[in-house]
Design an enzyme around this catalytic site. Structure first.
Site, PDB file in Angstrom:
ATOM      1  N   LYS A 237       0.811  -1.218   0.000  1.00  0.00           N
ATOM      2  CA  LYS A 237       0.000   0.000   0.000  1.00  0.00           C
ATOM      3  C   LYS A 237       0.844   1.268   0.000  1.00  0.00           C
ATOM      4  O   LYS A 237       0.313   2.356  -0.265  1.00  0.00           O
ATOM      5  CB  LYS A 237      -0.950   0.001   1.203  1.00  0.00           C
ATOM      6  CG  LYS A 237      -2.161  -0.886   0.998  1.00  0.00           C
ATOM      7  CD  LYS A 237      -3.164  -0.729   2.129  1.00  0.00           C
ATOM      8  CE  LYS A 237      -4.421  -1.569   1.873  1.00  0.00           C
ATOM      9  NZ  LYS A 237      -5.380  -1.453   2.996  1.00  0.00           N
ATOM     10  N   HIS A 295      -3.286 -12.426   0.128  1.00  0.00           N
ATOM     11  CA  HIS A 295      -4.224 -12.300   1.249  1.00  0.00           C
ATOM     12  C   HIS A 295      -5.601 -11.788   0.827  1.00  0.00           C
ATOM     13  O   HIS A 295      -6.502 -11.727   1.667  1.00  0.00           O
ATOM     14  CB  HIS A 295      -3.634 -11.431   2.365  1.00  0.00           C
ATOM     15  CG  HIS A 295      -3.442  -9.980   2.007  1.00  0.00           C
ATOM     16  ND1 HIS A 295      -2.379  -9.538   1.258  1.00  0.00           N
ATOM     17  CD2 HIS A 295      -4.183  -8.884   2.298  1.00  0.00           C
ATOM     18  CE1 HIS A 295      -2.458  -8.224   1.105  1.00  0.00           C
ATOM     19  NE2 HIS A 295      -3.548  -7.801   1.731  1.00  0.00           N
ATOM     20  N   HIS A 296      -5.773 -11.451  -0.457  1.00  0.00           N
ATOM     21  CA  HIS A 296      -7.104 -11.083  -0.959  1.00  0.00           C
ATOM     22  C   HIS A 296      -7.668 -12.120  -1.933  1.00  0.00           C
ATOM     23  O   HIS A 296      -8.684 -11.863  -2.594  1.00  0.00           O
ATOM     24  CB  HIS A 296      -7.072  -9.707  -1.626  1.00  0.00           C
ATOM     25  CG  HIS A 296      -7.033  -8.563  -0.655  1.00  0.00           C
ATOM     26  ND1 HIS A 296      -8.107  -8.231   0.140  1.00  0.00           N
ATOM     27  CD2 HIS A 296      -6.033  -7.698  -0.334  1.00  0.00           C
ATOM     28  CE1 HIS A 296      -7.787  -7.195   0.901  1.00  0.00           C
ATOM     29  NE2 HIS A 296      -6.535  -6.856   0.638  1.00  0.00           N
ATOM     30  N   ASP A 324      -7.271 -10.295   9.008  1.00  0.00           N
ATOM     31  CA  ASP A 324      -7.291  -8.922   8.517  1.00  0.00           C
ATOM     32  C   ASP A 324      -8.718  -8.396   8.389  1.00  0.00           C
ATOM     33  O   ASP A 324      -9.031  -7.281   8.829  1.00  0.00           O
ATOM     34  CB  ASP A 324      -6.587  -8.868   7.160  1.00  0.00           C
ATOM     35  CG  ASP A 324      -6.429  -7.445   6.642  1.00  0.00           C
ATOM     36  OD1 ASP A 324      -6.244  -6.526   7.454  1.00  0.00           O
ATOM     37  OD2 ASP A 324      -6.484  -7.263   5.415  1.00  0.00           O
TER      38      ASP A 324
END
Length: 384
Positions: A237, A295-296, A324
């Site tokens: 990010k 992780h998505h 998360d």
């Protein structure tokens, strides 16, 4: 021991130093080292290492070689809860217990488990790195009174070599984590994550990992590295524009695609740092890359960036996804109020299967008291 080929001796006997400098995973090297120890001291039936986290004063099982059922897998406890280990930590000197039956009155769970597996004698060494306690090393035997002076002299040498192996791996990992966390800390000035979110998310990930590890044939080291690497899931990010990260309203399709790119950027950042620090061959760093990149992903194959489905998604990424999302739901954000735990658990349960790994969801839901303790310890007053 040497064989002769063409008149020249060829040495093919593995030594302790060969194992220390081998790049193989630590658990595999420990098993090989244990085999060499048993050639000389066959009564040493278990060697185990626990790591120590000074920030939380907690001991965590890390690696072991026991040739069978390990009595202390996926176990952690405060150092302060063990008087004997606290004394070793303070003195920095080893301790030998020739007959564990003398400790039968001690009700500590770790002592009970060790005796329950039939171990009768123990030799414990502190692992120290530049004066700081890093953990403990245990040699155990099912036969009492076997740790003679000659045996202890040999195990002291083995223990110091093993300390080098363990500390070298932990230092490499901590160097990498320090570098990435420095970048993350700088990026946090942009307020896309707070330190408390990262702490909670890491601890939720460890809760889940400890419960699902055995059924997926993972070990204590896996649990520890999930905990260490989980806070770095969103490192990508730092490459996403501020106005998107902090936008209070609904994202456009193009904006959402830009946000999605943080997974690929994260993997690229991890690869670059591994190369720059000379850590590309370090075991378990693939887990860090998997967490940043995957992780998505979702079990139904509709996640991003690669659309992986089911068990093709690395387990560490499935664990971090649940941790998360749960913390994101229960935290206040610029675009939403915090949900209650019941509301967040309800969403995870409804989407267990298509969007979240069912085992990981169940592992978190089964540990509500531990979740609430984490929230109390790592709460915050500001957004995040």
């Amino acid at each position: 021991m040497a064989a002769v080929a063409g008149g020249a001796p060829v040495f093919n006997h593995e030594t302790l130093l060969d194992i220390v400098h081998d790049p193989a995973p630590l658990a595999a090297r420990l098993r090989r080292l244990h085999a060499l120890v048993r050639e000389r001291l066959p009564f040493v039936e278990r060697i185990a290492v626990v790591s120590y986290d000074p920030l939380s004063d907690r001991l965590k099982t890390f690696v072991h070689s026991s040739g069978g059922d390990e009595p202390l897998s996926f176990y952690e406890s405060p150092l302060a809860a063990s008087r004997s280990l606290s004394e070793i930590a303070l003195s920095r000197k080893p301790r030998v217990v020739q007959d564990l039956s003398a400790y039968a009155v001690i009700q500590a769970e770790h002592s009970r488990r060790i005796r329950g597996q039939g171990y009768a004698a123990s030799y414990t060494m502190p692992l120290v790195n530049h004066g700081e306690l890093a953990g403990f090393l245990f040699f155990n035997s099912r036969t009492p009174w076997v740790f003679t002076e000659p045996a202890l002299d040999y195990l002291n040498m083995v223990g110091h070599l093993l300390c080098l192996m363990v500390v070298a791996e932990l230092v490499c990992v901590r160097t990498l984590l320090s570098a990435v966390r420095t970048v993350t800390h700088i990026a946090q000035c942009r307020d896309f994550e707070t330190g408390s979110h990262l702490e909670r998310m890491a601890h939720y990930s460890r809760l889940i990992a400890r419960q699902v590890a055995a059924q997926h044939e993972r070990d204590d080291a896996f649990v520890e590295y999930v905990f260490q690497f989980a806070p770095l899931h969103d490192i990508g990010k730092i490459a996403v524009p501020d106005d998107l990260l902090q936008k209070p309203g609904r994202l456009t399709d193009d904006e959402f695609l830009a946000i999605q790119a943080h997974t690929v950027k994260g993997a690229e950042i991890v690869d670059t740092m591994l190369e720059q620090f000379g850590l590309a061959g370090l075991p378990h760093t693939g887990m860090l890359r998997n967490i940043a990149l995957h992780h998505h992903e979702t079990p139904d194959g509709l996640g991003y960036p690669l659309g992986l489905a089911g068990e093709s998604i690395p387990l560490e990424a499935r664990i971090c996804a649940v941790a998360d999302v749960f913390d994101a739901l229960t935290s206040k954000r610029p675009y939403k109020e915090a949900w209650s735990n019941d509301e967040a658990f309800g969403l995870l349960l409804r989407q267990s299967g298509p969007k979240f790994d069912p085992d990981c969801v169940a592992a978190l839901l089964d540990q509500r008291e531990a979740v609430e303790r984490i929230q109390a310890e790592f709460g915050e007053d500001r957004l995040g």
